[in-house]
Write a protein that holds these residues in place. Structure first.
Motif, PDB file in Angstrom:
ATOM      1  N   VAL A  28      33.869   6.302  25.127  1.00 43.43           N
ATOM      2  CA  VAL A  28      33.315   7.139  26.196  1.00 43.43           C
ATOM      3  C   VAL A  28      33.315   6.384  27.513  1.00 43.43           C
ATOM      4  O   VAL A  28      33.615   6.942  28.575  1.00 43.43           O
ATOM      5  N   ARG A  29      32.994   5.103  27.460  1.00 42.41           N
ATOM      6  CA  ARG A  29      32.924   4.292  28.679  1.00 42.41           C
ATOM      7  C   ARG A  29      34.307   3.950  29.223  1.00 42.41           C
ATOM      8  O   ARG A  29      34.566   4.096  30.422  1.00 42.41           O
ATOM      9  N   ASP A  30      35.197   3.507  28.365  1.00 43.22           N
ATOM     10  CA  ASP A  30      36.482   2.977  28.823  1.00 43.22           C
ATOM     11  C   ASP A  30      37.584   4.021  28.927  1.00 43.22           C
ATOM     12  O   ASP A  30      38.501   3.875  29.736  1.00 43.22           O
ATOM     13  N   ASN A  31      37.503   5.059  28.112  1.00 40.99           N
ATOM     14  CA  ASN A  31      38.566   6.062  28.096  1.00 40.99           C
ATOM     15  C   ASN A  31      37.972   7.431  27.770  1.00 40.99           C
ATOM     16  O   ASN A  31      38.122   7.930  26.653  1.00 40.99           O
ATOM     17  N   PRO A  32      37.291   8.057  28.746  1.00 42.29           N
ATOM     18  CA  PRO A  32      36.625   9.336  28.484  1.00 42.29           C
ATOM     19  C   PRO A  32      37.570  10.420  27.973  1.00 42.29           C
ATOM     20  O   PRO A  32      37.156  11.263  27.171  1.00 42.29           O
ATOM     21  N   ALA A  35      38.011   9.903  24.413  1.00 46.35           N
ATOM     22  CA  ALA A  35      36.764  10.217  23.721  1.00 46.35           C
ATOM     23  C   ALA A  35      36.648  11.712  23.420  1.00 46.35           C
ATOM     24  O   ALA A  35      36.017  12.108  22.434  1.00 46.35           O
ATOM     25  N   LEU A  36      37.272  12.540  24.249  1.00 47.43           N
ATOM     26  CA  LEU A  36      37.242  13.985  24.005  1.00 47.43           C
ATOM     27  C   LEU A  36      37.997  14.362  22.738  1.00 47.43           C
ATOM     28  O   LEU A  36      37.821  15.459  22.202  1.00 47.43           O
ATOM     29  N   LEU A 242      26.050   2.280  27.348  1.00 47.00           N
ATOM     30  CA  LEU A 242      27.404   2.017  27.829  1.00 47.00           C
ATOM     31  C   LEU A 242      27.592   0.556  28.224  1.00 47.00           C
ATOM     32  O   LEU A 242      28.717   0.129  28.479  1.00 47.00           O
ATOM     33  N   CYS A 302      25.156   8.454  37.246  1.00 46.17           N
ATOM     34  CA  CYS A 302      26.253   8.521  36.265  1.00 46.17           C
ATOM     35  C   CYS A 302      27.488   7.824  36.800  1.00 46.17           C
ATOM     36  O   CYS A 302      28.158   7.059  36.082  1.00 46.17           O
ATOM     37  N   TRP A 306      29.261   4.543  35.063  1.00 51.28           N
ATOM     38  CA  TRP A 306      30.632   4.579  34.566  1.00 51.28           C
ATOM     39  C   TRP A 306      31.587   3.718  35.386  1.00 51.28           C
ATOM     40  O   TRP A 306      32.497   3.117  34.855  1.00 51.28           O
TER      41      TRP A 306
END
Length: 477
Positions: A28-32, A35-36, A242, A302, A306
């Protein structure tokens, strides 16, 4: 003691965390975007998801929150000739890295991208390998009950009392290791209740406009304080989740609840939306443009979590704006116009405090021999320049204050405006004091937290308030 091998679980047993949860948070942090894809990958099985997440980024096996008491016992068992096997549902890429770091295991069994080695799958694999009652097993969760049913002995680690009893019904219990305490004090640290003091900035416009005697203003401001506090706690939790790796490499932040494993990451993930919903519900009843400013605060925090906190100088500017947004939101809650002087003074003062925070962090890194702050855009050699920028920002705030004291607004608000000039040397002392303490390495990670505990800062705050009060009511004689 028998010569049967001891099988050791990883997540929640050997370490005070779950590597699947940490891998997902890292994605989620490095490659949102990647992550989806997690829900889609999960439809192909947990083993596929774990392998993809393990391949998606590296992790630091040296900084994980290991169960040190349990590991010391494992070392004693190995010295006594017992064979130790790490058997985990985590992916082999992760398990091998951890085993290589600890150097106490004779063998590793783990999920391989095809089979998720958990629960019944783990039990079947161990029975095929060692036979029924052909091994002892150390675990911590209900998913381990099928494994204990076929084990000779159980080693219970970090398990609640009801699970310990269930494990004892399956086989003989050899040893138990108590779970760490996660009481109210730990959750107070999770929510960062002490950080709610920052939200007192919401009341600054009320006092600056000398409207604090009007009881109608206090209800919306109290609601605003609650809404901001809940929102801030959700952001702090998200930021901690994160920032696990960076926190674990910091001498003080490594003891935070999520970094240390005192609270599972999944509980934090659950808390974030609940706190946000509660914050939005309260904010909706405040009225005015408060909800909009609160949403802006949340959006900026946010962005800070991020991205912005990793950008040199931009991170400090963002922190200064976040502090100032509290004052703007306080004015919005009262539908009160915001003074240009107050806004300018706040921006420069909070920018100085943001630089104090970053300078103090760099000082800690210097003491530990690091050349770069992990997860930040600074080198330790930047500390002198950060100090210069911070001192200049603080003194710029004092220039704004001095110019304000010569404006017509002061003549309207204060009976004895000449007395209010006493606030300038008080603030001059305090800004200089903060930077002197930071220079000597005595500054807390958060300068506002330091200020509310520091006697000199509290005395300066009292003098500042007294000067303004006397200036407002005039001399009593």
């Amino acid at each position: 003691m028998g010569a049967l091998p001891l099988i050791i679980d990883l997540d929640g047993t050997l370490i005070h965390t779950d590597m699947l949860h940490e891998s997902a948070l890292r994605a989620v942090r490095d490659n949102p975007v990647e992550a989806l894809r997690i829900p889609y990958l999960l439809t192909h099985g947990k083993a596929v998801l774990k392998r993809r997440l393990a391949q998606g980024g590296s992790f630091d096996a040296t900084s994980l929150p290991y169960n040190t008491a349990f590991i010391e016992w494992l070392k004693q068992q190995r010295s006594a000739g017992r064979k130790l096997i790490l058997c985990t549902a985590s992916d082999r890429l992760i398990a091998d890295a951890i085993a290589d770091h600890l150097g106490v295991f004779d063998e590793v069994m783990a999920s391989d991208g095809v089979v998720n080695l958990a629960g019944e799958n783990k039990a079947a694999a161990l029975v095929d390998r060692f036979g029924r009652a052909g091994y002892d097993y150390a675990g911590n969760s209900r998913a381990d009950l099928p494994v204990w049913r076929h084990a000779r002995r159980a080693v219970i680690v970090n398990a609640p009392a009801n699970l310990a009893r269930a494990a004892a019904d399956c086989c003989e219990v050899e040893r138990s290791f108590a779970a760490p305490d996660a009481g109210l004090n730990v959750w107070r640290r999770v929510l960062r209740v002490h950080q709610w003091l920052k939200n007192l900035l919401l009341f600054v416009p009320l006092f600056a406009a000398h409207q604090f005697a009007d009881p109608e203003h206090w209800v919306p401001l109290m609601l605003a304080f609650v809404a901001f506090s809940l929102c801030a706690s959700s952001v702090y939790i998200a930021n901690d989740l994160l920032d696990l790796e960076s926190d674990r490499q910091h001498p003080r932040k490594r003891n935070r609840p999520f970094a240390s494993g005192a609270v599972p990451a999944w509980q934090g993930v659950l808390c974030v939306p609940l706190l946000l919903l509660a914050s939005a519900g309260v904010a909706w009843h405040v009225g005015g443009n408060f909800f909009v400013w609160l949403a802006g605060y949340f959006a900026l925090t946010c962005a800070y979590s991020w991205l912005l906190k990793r950008l040199m100088l931009v991170d400090c500017l963002a922190l200064a704006v976040l502090y100032t947004l509290r004052i703007i939101a306080g004015a919005a809650a009262l539908s009160m116009p915001l003074s240009f002087w107050l806004l300018a003074f706040s921006v420069f003062l909070f920018l100085s405090l943001a630089y104090v925070k970053r300078y103090a962090e760099l000082q800690v890194q210097v003491l530990h021999g690091n050349k770069k702050a992990h997860g930040r855009g600074y080198y330790t050699s930047d500390a002198p320049l950060i100090q210069i920028l911070g001192v200049c920002s603080g003194y710029a705030a004092l220039v704004v204050l001095a110019l304000y004291l010569n404006s017509e607004a002061v003549l309207m608000l204060y009976r004895s405006p000449e007395i209010v000039w006493g606030s300038v040397p008080v603030m001059l002392f305090w800004v200089s004091w903060m930077w002197m303490k930071a220079h000597r390495g005595h500054m807390h990670d958060d300068p506002l937290v330091f200020a509310v505990k520091d006697k000199a800062s509290l005395l300066a705050g009292g003098c500042f308030a007294a000067v303004l009060a006397v200036g407002a009511v005039g001399w009593p004689w």
